[in-house]
Design an enzyme around this catalytic site. Structure first.
Site, PDB file in Angstrom:
ATOM      1  N   ILE A 116       0.820  -1.200   0.000  1.00 46.92           N
ATOM      2  CA  ILE A 116       0.000   0.000   0.000  1.00 46.92           C
ATOM      3  C   ILE A 116       0.865   1.266   0.000  1.00 46.92           C
ATOM      4  O   ILE A 116       1.897   1.331   0.664  1.00 46.92           O
ATOM      5  CB  ILE A 116      -0.965  -0.008   1.205  1.00 46.92           C
ATOM      6  CG1 ILE A 116      -1.989   1.118   1.089  1.00 46.92           C
ATOM      7  CG2 ILE A 116      -0.202   0.068   2.512  1.00 46.92           C
ATOM      8  CD1 ILE A 116      -3.082   1.045   2.137  1.00 46.92           C
ATOM      9  N   GLY A 172      -0.111  -5.718   0.522  1.00 51.39           N
ATOM     10  CA  GLY A 172      -1.143  -5.924  -0.497  1.00 51.39           C
ATOM     11  C   GLY A 172      -0.702  -6.822  -1.630  1.00 51.39           C
ATOM     12  O   GLY A 172      -1.541  -7.403  -2.325  1.00 51.39           O
ATOM     13  N   ASP A 175      -1.981 -10.199  -0.824  1.00 48.95           N
ATOM     14  CA  ASP A 175      -3.417 -10.241  -1.130  1.00 48.95           C
ATOM     15  C   ASP A 175      -3.633 -10.475  -2.621  1.00 48.95           C
ATOM     16  O   ASP A 175      -4.496 -11.258  -3.027  1.00 48.95           O
ATOM     17  CB  ASP A 175      -4.077  -8.910  -0.742  1.00 48.95           C
ATOM     18  CG  ASP A 175      -4.052  -8.646   0.750  1.00 48.95           C
ATOM     19  OD1 ASP A 175      -4.795  -9.321   1.476  1.00 48.95           O
ATOM     20  OD2 ASP A 175      -3.296  -7.764   1.189  1.00 48.95           O
ATOM     21  N   GLU A 195       0.869  -6.186   7.296  1.00 45.88           N
ATOM     22  CA  GLU A 195      -0.123  -5.286   7.878  1.00 45.88           C
ATOM     23  C   GLU A 195       0.027  -5.059   9.381  1.00 45.88           C
ATOM     24  O   GLU A 195      -0.206  -3.953   9.873  1.00 45.88           O
ATOM     25  CB  GLU A 195      -1.536  -5.795   7.556  1.00 45.88           C
ATOM     26  CG  GLU A 195      -1.990  -5.529   6.136  1.00 45.88           C
ATOM     27  CD  GLU A 195      -1.437  -6.512   5.106  1.00 45.88           C
ATOM     28  OE1 GLU A 195      -1.807  -6.410   3.919  1.00 45.88           O
ATOM     29  OE2 GLU A 195      -0.619  -7.383   5.486  1.00 45.88           O
ATOM     30  N   ASP A 203      -6.966  -7.030   5.483  1.00 39.64           N
ATOM     31  CA  ASP A 203      -8.421  -7.066   5.320  1.00 39.64           C
ATOM     32  C   ASP A 203      -8.903  -7.163   3.871  1.00 39.64           C
ATOM     33  O   ASP A 203     -10.081  -6.966   3.599  1.00 39.64           O
ATOM     34  CB  ASP A 203      -9.066  -5.841   5.983  1.00 39.64           C
ATOM     35  CG  ASP A 203      -8.527  -4.509   5.469  1.00 39.64           C
ATOM     36  OD1 ASP A 203      -7.685  -4.515   4.550  1.00 39.64           O
ATOM     37  OD2 ASP A 203      -8.940  -3.467   5.999  1.00 39.64           O
TER      38      ASP A 203
END
Length: 326
Positions: A116, A172, A175, A195, A203
């Site tokens: 991120i 991320g 993810d 995170e 999330d």
């Protein structure tokens, strides 16, 4: 409650100002050298029609194959606001592109992604809209849902997606790759569920998909609780990646070779296989077999079955067979 709310908003503003002034949070956003940027863009093919983005570069690598690159090398491919929006647009278009059968996704520059972009995203996350707890929560609920769709859209796309990972795959990035169908890595690749180091629980997919990808809950918990690096050899051993390569060039060559092999098969068969694999992952065996019956009662009527069978009888390579677009 009102005092706590005011303190939260004040902290968010202070954190944002400090973050803008300094990004030393373990996620490097230092600009790359001019040479590195030049190398990243050298000999680049033309953008695929209809795919013009700020954070991504999409090119037609080969027939039926699109190459999606995270394309902010000067920012270590950090995921800014444009990225979260453009990934959804990009993969929705790919899902509807009847000429595309396989996607390869990689990162431009020195690494896959640093995760991120805290500088760009902090104001939206730490100073959300709303004048009380209920309204802020409602806004954040919708915001997180949109961010989740950024990676779920990869999984929903019926075309197989091959992730080609070099260097860091942080936050991320994990993810993203866990929503892909196949993952290749380089010897210098590493993976971090980052995170917890920035004060939040992942999330947007890692905690839901990573346990199913590697099948080792103890290892998932260790990675998620500590944010430690998982190096390439461990990622291969655990099943996070299926093949390991000495460098980015050889990895991309292998990824495109694999993509070409997949793209030579019937798109009805390949895309139906992806859809049913994902359905089976999330349902019981009985439910999945029933779904498969309903799926194939129509899909078995494709001409692709006869074409493939004929090629096998005649000992022809499927690459010589023309399948209709899907």
């Amino acid at each position: 409650m009102a005092e706590a709310f005011a303190a939260f908003r004040q902290f968010g503003g202070l954190f944002t100002r400090r973050l803008t002034a300094s990004t030393n949070l373990g996620l490097s956003l230092r600009p790359m050298s001019a040479f590195a940027q030049e190398e990243a863009s050298k000999a680049s093919p033309e953008e695929a029609p209809g795919h013009s983005y700020e954070s991504l570069r999409v090119t037609a690598a080969q027939k039926h194959i699109l190459h999606v690159q995270l394309n902010r090398p000067e920012k270590r491919n950090a995921m800014n606001k444009a990225f979260w929006r453009e990934m959804v647009v990009c993969f929705n278009k790919i899902a509807e592109d009847s000429d595309c059968r396989v996607v390869v996704i990689s990162g431009a520059g020195k690494l896959f992604t640093s995760g991120i972009d805290l500088v760009d995203m902090a104001p939206e996350l730490l100073q959300p809209a709303g004048d009380d707890t209920a309204r802020i929560s409602w806004h954040l609920h919708n915001l997180i849902g949109r961010y989740q769709e950024t990676f779920s859209v990869i999984e929903k796309c019926p075309k197989p997606v091959i992730a080609a990972i070099h260097g860091g795959c942080i936050g991320g990035g994990v993810d993203l790759i866990t929503a892909c169908d196949i993952r290749y890595g380089t010897q210098d690749s590493y993976f971090q569920v980052k995170e917890v180091d920035i004060g939040l629980a992942a999330d947007v997919g890692t905690l839901q998909r990573l346990p199913k990808v590697i099948g080792n809950q103890s290892l998932v918990n260790e990675l998620a609780y500590t944010a430690r690096k998982m190096m390439a050899d461990e990622a291969l051993e655990s099943g996070l990646i299926s093949r390991l390569f000495p460098d980015k060039e050889s990895m991309l060559d292998a990824a495109f070779t694999l993509a070409a092999e997949i793209s030579s098969k019937s798109p009805v068969a390949v895309q139906g296989t992806k859809i049913n694999l994902i359905y089976s992952r999330d349902h019981s065996v009985t439910e999945s077999l029933n779904y498969m019956k309903s799926w194939n009662m129509s899909m078995l009527q494709t001409k692709d079955v006869m074409k493939s069978a004929q090629a096998a009888i005649e000992k022809k390579d499927l690459k010589t067979i023309t399948f209709s677009k899907l």
